[in-house]
Design a protein around this motif. Structure first.
Motif, PDB file in Angstrom:
ATOM      1  N   UNK B 166       0.858  -1.175   0.000  1.00 28.48           N
ATOM      2  CA  UNK B 166       0.000   0.000   0.000  1.00 28.48           C
ATOM      3  C   UNK B 166       0.898   1.230   0.000  1.00 28.48           C
ATOM      4  N   UNK B 167       0.752   2.086  -1.007  1.00 29.47           N
ATOM      5  CA  UNK B 167       1.666   3.223  -1.074  1.00 29.47           C
ATOM      6  C   UNK B 167       0.923   4.540  -1.236  1.00 29.47           C
ATOM      7  N   UNK B 168       1.653   5.637  -1.042  1.00 25.45           N
ATOM      8  CA  UNK B 168       1.085   6.989  -1.007  1.00 25.45           C
ATOM      9  C   UNK B 168       0.087   7.089   0.148  1.00 25.45           C
ATOM     10  N   UNK B 169       0.441   6.478   1.257  1.00 24.48           N
ATOM     11  CA  UNK B 169      -0.430   6.411   2.434  1.00 24.48           C
ATOM     12  C   UNK B 169      -0.218   7.647   3.292  1.00 24.48           C
ATOM     13  N   UNK B 170      -1.296   8.325   3.611  1.00 20.91           N
ATOM     14  CA  UNK B 170      -1.212   9.536   4.422  1.00 20.91           C
ATOM     15  C   UNK B 170      -1.928   9.277   5.747  1.00 20.91           C
ATOM     16  N   UNK B 199       3.061   8.578   1.868  1.00 20.28           N
ATOM     17  CA  UNK B 199       3.165   9.669   0.899  1.00 20.28           C
ATOM     18  C   UNK B 199       4.384  10.491   1.333  1.00 20.28           C
ATOM     19  N   UNK B 200       5.319  10.690   0.423  1.00 18.35           N
ATOM     20  CA  UNK B 200       6.584  11.265   0.870  1.00 18.35           C
ATOM     21  C   UNK B 200       7.216  12.151  -0.180  1.00 18.35           C
ATOM     22  N   UNK B 201       7.738  13.278   0.265  1.00 17.35           N
ATOM     23  CA  UNK B 201       8.445  14.191  -0.634  1.00 17.35           C
ATOM     24  C   UNK B 201       9.716  13.551  -1.159  1.00 17.35           C
ATOM     25  N   UNK B 202      10.250  12.606  -0.393  1.00 17.09           N
ATOM     26  CA  UNK B 202      11.521  11.979  -0.764  1.00 17.09           C
ATOM     27  C   UNK B 202      11.429  11.241  -2.099  1.00 17.09           C
ATOM     28  N   UNK B 204       9.847  12.096  -4.937  1.00 19.12           N
ATOM     29  CA  UNK B 204      10.114  13.008  -6.055  1.00 19.12           C
ATOM     30  C   UNK B 204      11.590  13.414  -6.073  1.00 19.12           C
ATOM     31  N   UNK B 205      12.116  13.725  -4.907  1.00 16.87           N
ATOM     32  CA  UNK B 205      13.533  14.099  -4.826  1.00 16.87           C
ATOM     33  C   UNK B 205      14.404  12.983  -5.396  1.00 16.87           C
ATOM     34  N   UNK B 206      14.069  11.743  -5.025  1.00 24.40           N
ATOM     35  CA  UNK B 206      14.855  10.601  -5.497  1.00 24.40           C
ATOM     36  C   UNK B 206      14.726  10.442  -7.001  1.00 24.40           C
ATOM     37  N   UNK B 207      13.508  10.597  -7.530  1.00 24.73           N
ATOM     38  CA  UNK B 207      13.334  10.394  -8.966  1.00 24.73           C
ATOM     39  C   UNK B 207      13.969  11.547  -9.750  1.00 24.73           C
ATOM     40  N   UNK B 208      14.010  12.718  -9.162  1.00 27.30           N
ATOM     41  CA  UNK B 208      14.709  13.840  -9.814  1.00 27.30           C
ATOM     42  C   UNK B 208      16.163  13.495 -10.105  1.00 27.30           C
ATOM     43  N   UNK B 209      16.785  12.777  -9.178  1.00 25.88           N
ATOM     44  CA  UNK B 209      18.206  12.506  -9.355  1.00 25.88           C
ATOM     45  C   UNK B 209      18.479  11.094  -9.863  1.00 25.88           C
ATOM     46  N   UNK B 213      14.470   5.355  -4.218  1.00 26.88           N
ATOM     47  CA  UNK B 213      14.281   6.045  -2.937  1.00 26.88           C
ATOM     48  C   UNK B 213      14.771   5.208  -1.754  1.00 26.88           C
ATOM     49  N   UNK B 214      14.883   3.897  -1.945  1.00 21.64           N
ATOM     50  CA  UNK B 214      15.370   3.038  -0.853  1.00 21.64           C
ATOM     51  C   UNK B 214      16.789   3.429  -0.435  1.00 21.64           C
ATOM     52  N   UNK B 215      17.523   4.091  -1.336  1.00 21.48           N
ATOM     53  CA  UNK B 215      18.888   4.507  -0.993  1.00 21.48           C
ATOM     54  C   UNK B 215      18.913   5.749  -0.112  1.00 21.48           C
ATOM     55  N   UNK B 216      17.780   6.442  -0.004  1.00 18.57           N
ATOM     56  CA  UNK B 216      17.679   7.590   0.894  1.00 18.57           C
ATOM     57  C   UNK B 216      17.283   7.068   2.277  1.00 18.57           C
ATOM     58  N   UNK B 217      18.295   6.661   3.037  1.00 21.45           N
ATOM     59  CA  UNK B 217      18.028   5.960   4.292  1.00 21.45           C
ATOM     60  C   UNK B 217      17.447   6.847   5.381  1.00 21.45           C
ATOM     61  N   UNK B 218      17.590   8.161   5.194  1.00 21.32           N
ATOM     62  CA  UNK B 218      17.037   9.090   6.184  1.00 21.32           C
ATOM     63  C   UNK B 218      15.532   9.236   5.993  1.00 21.32           C
ATOM     64  N   UNK B 219      15.052   8.937   4.803  1.00 21.16           N
ATOM     65  CA  UNK B 219      13.656   9.261   4.490  1.00 21.16           C
ATOM     66  C   UNK B 219      12.688   8.194   4.981  1.00 21.16           C
ATOM     67  N   UNK B 220      11.452   8.632   5.238  1.00 24.16           N
ATOM     68  CA  UNK B 220      10.416   7.699   5.669  1.00 24.16           C
ATOM     69  C   UNK B 220      10.141   6.649   4.579  1.00 24.16           C
ATOM     70  N   UNK B 221      10.029   7.112   3.313  1.00 27.81           N
ATOM     71  CA  UNK B 221       9.725   6.156   2.237  1.00 27.81           C
ATOM     72  C   UNK B 221      10.885   5.168   2.050  1.00 27.81           C
ATOM     73  N   UNK B 222      12.111   5.671   2.144  1.00 26.02           N
ATOM     74  CA  UNK B 222      13.282   4.792   2.006  1.00 26.02           C
ATOM     75  C   UNK B 222      13.281   3.708   3.069  1.00 26.02           C
ATOM     76  N   UNK B 223      12.990   4.094   4.311  1.00 24.87           N
ATOM     77  CA  UNK B 223      12.961   3.129   5.409  1.00 24.87           C
ATOM     78  C   UNK B 223      11.813   2.135   5.224  1.00 24.87           C
ATOM     79  N   UNK B 224      10.676   2.655   4.757  1.00 28.68           N
ATOM     80  CA  UNK B 224       9.528   1.758   4.560  1.00 28.68           C
ATOM     81  C   UNK B 224       9.847   0.724   3.476  1.00 28.68           C
ATOM     82  N   UNK B 225      10.552   1.130   2.429  1.00 32.69           N
ATOM     83  CA  UNK B 225      10.940   0.174   1.391  1.00 32.69           C
ATOM     84  C   UNK B 225      11.978  -0.836   1.915  1.00 32.69           C
TER      85      UNK B 225
END
Ligand SMILES: Nc1ncnc2c1ncn2[C@@H]1O[C@H](COP(=O)(O)OP(=O)(O)OP(=O)(O)O)[C@@H](O)[C@H]1O
Ligand SMILES: [Mg+2]
Lengths: 89, 256
Positions: B166-170, B199-202, B204-209, B213-225
């Motif tokens: 389940x994703x984009x969960x708020x 649902x996480x800003x991380x 979009x930031x990850x896809x921009x670069x 997003x799993x590599x962004x270990x600080x982020x909520x979405x990264x940790x959830x993945x």
């Protein structure tokens, strides 16, 4: 909204409740269609629910409509779970 | 929404856990996965070239620069979806299965040809759902297809193992009764829950670069993945991000 509302435990049902009910009907419809059941079943379930709700406070999960096709007969099974102490509206 | 984001992070997560992994883009015509993986400038040959024997797998697979065990097989941007033939897909998957631990197939939206090809040969399926009426409904229909029109179903083999993501969960909106909850969705789909991605800003930031997003270990979405990958590999990990941060009485009062 009055100040007291902030202390109340119960909240009015939000749009998620509506979403869930719509989903249950949609999914029942899709699944029935996939099994080749009569397509009026979900509609029937919705309408039966609406009638019951005029008198008793029940939710979507309390009414199930099943359809089974035997070799020489069809069974339409209707199951309604009434609340313990029926409260009229 | 979130299938490609999930495929990229699941593939990266598995590779980082030491599994030889390939992730394949089945979205012929759109080609998104290489952008999310950040390897778009290294695409020479694609999945369709391999199916048509215009290139071999070794030439088409792109090795990830961050993780040695991860490879990407991009989709073609120019071909028609019908270029994905059942025989061609079967041959490529068979060849990959011989030397990789996991082959992740990123399905296009809908239930058309591309999506059918992505699921047909599956052993496991991760159903990516958003807490929305249309999304849950589509997932339910996809589950019907998995259990009736997959290879395993047609050969009456053991069914595909099905998981829910389940994703984009708020959680805040769920708490306010504005969004379907995990329980609401589970009441309808009743699958093993692999993860809840907030649902996480991380994202979009990850896809921009071009970074999963799993590599962004600080982020909520990264940790959830990361949790999701661990669960998929059999670990018992409690679900996080289920509840909104609690607001104090005053901020509630003033709508903070
Ligand atoms: N957890 C999330 N939080 C915020 N935004 C997200 C999240 N997951 C996905 N998105 C955004 O949703 C959009 C679609 O994501 P993605 O490409 O992964 O979906 P998809 O299911 O592959 O779509 P398609 O069906 O077009 O292939 C992107 O803009 C992505 O950034
Ligand atoms: Mg996609």
């Amino acid at each position: 909204m009055g100040l007291l509302d902030y202390f109340r435990a119960t909240q009015p049902p939000g749009s998620a409740t509506v979403a869930k009910e719509r989903l249950q009907i949609l999914v029942a419809h899709d699944r029935a269609a996939a099994r080749g059941c009569p397509s009026y079943l979900p509609q029937l379930q919705t309408e039966i629910l609406a009638v019951i709700r005029k008198y008793i406070d029940v939710d979507m999960n309390s009414v199930t409509v099943n359809y089974e096709q035997g070799e020489s007969h069809e069974v339409l099974e209707l199951n309604i779970i009434l609340p313990d102490s029926p409260s009229s509206r | 929404m979130g299938k490609t984001t999930t495929a990229a992070s699941l593939a990266m997560g598995l590779a980082q856990k030491g599994k030889r992994t390939v992730v394949i883009d089945f979205d012929v015509g759109l080609r998104n996965l290489d952008l999310i993986m950040g390897c778009e400038r290294r695409v020479v040959y694609d999945f369709i070239n391999v199916i048509n024997n215009e290139a071999n797998l070794g030439q088409a697979l792109i090795r990830d620069k961050r993780c040695d065990l991860l490879y990407v097989l991009p989709a073609s941007q120019t071909r028609d979806k019908d270029a994905l033939t059942k025989e061609g897909v079967a041959r490529v998957l068979e060849e990959l299965a011989a030397s990789y631990d996991f082959v992740i197939c990123d399905s296009p939206a809908g239930i058309e040809h591309g999506a059918t090809m992505a699921m047909y040969f599956a052993d496991d399926a991760v159903v990516v759902t958003n807490p929305e009426v249309s999304s849950v409904r589509d997932s339910d229909r996809m589950l019907g297809i998995l259990s009736s029109r997959s290879r395993r179903a047609e050969l009456s083999e053991e069914p595909i193992r099905e998981f829910l993501l389940l994703t984009r969960y708020d959680a805040g909106r769920v708490q306010n009764g504005e969004m379907l909850s995990v329980d609401d969705v589970q009441e309808i789909l009743a699958l093993k829950l692999l993860g809840i991605i907030p649902e996480s800003k991380a994202v979009l930031t990850a896809s921009n670069s071009g970074t999963p997003v799993i590599l962004d270990r600080e982020s909520d979405a990264g940790q959830a993945y990361s949790d999701m990958v661990a669960r998929y590999l059999g670990d018992e990990v409690p679900h996080r991000f289920l509840h909104a941060e609690k607001k104090g009485f005053l901020s509630r009062l003033f709508g903070g």
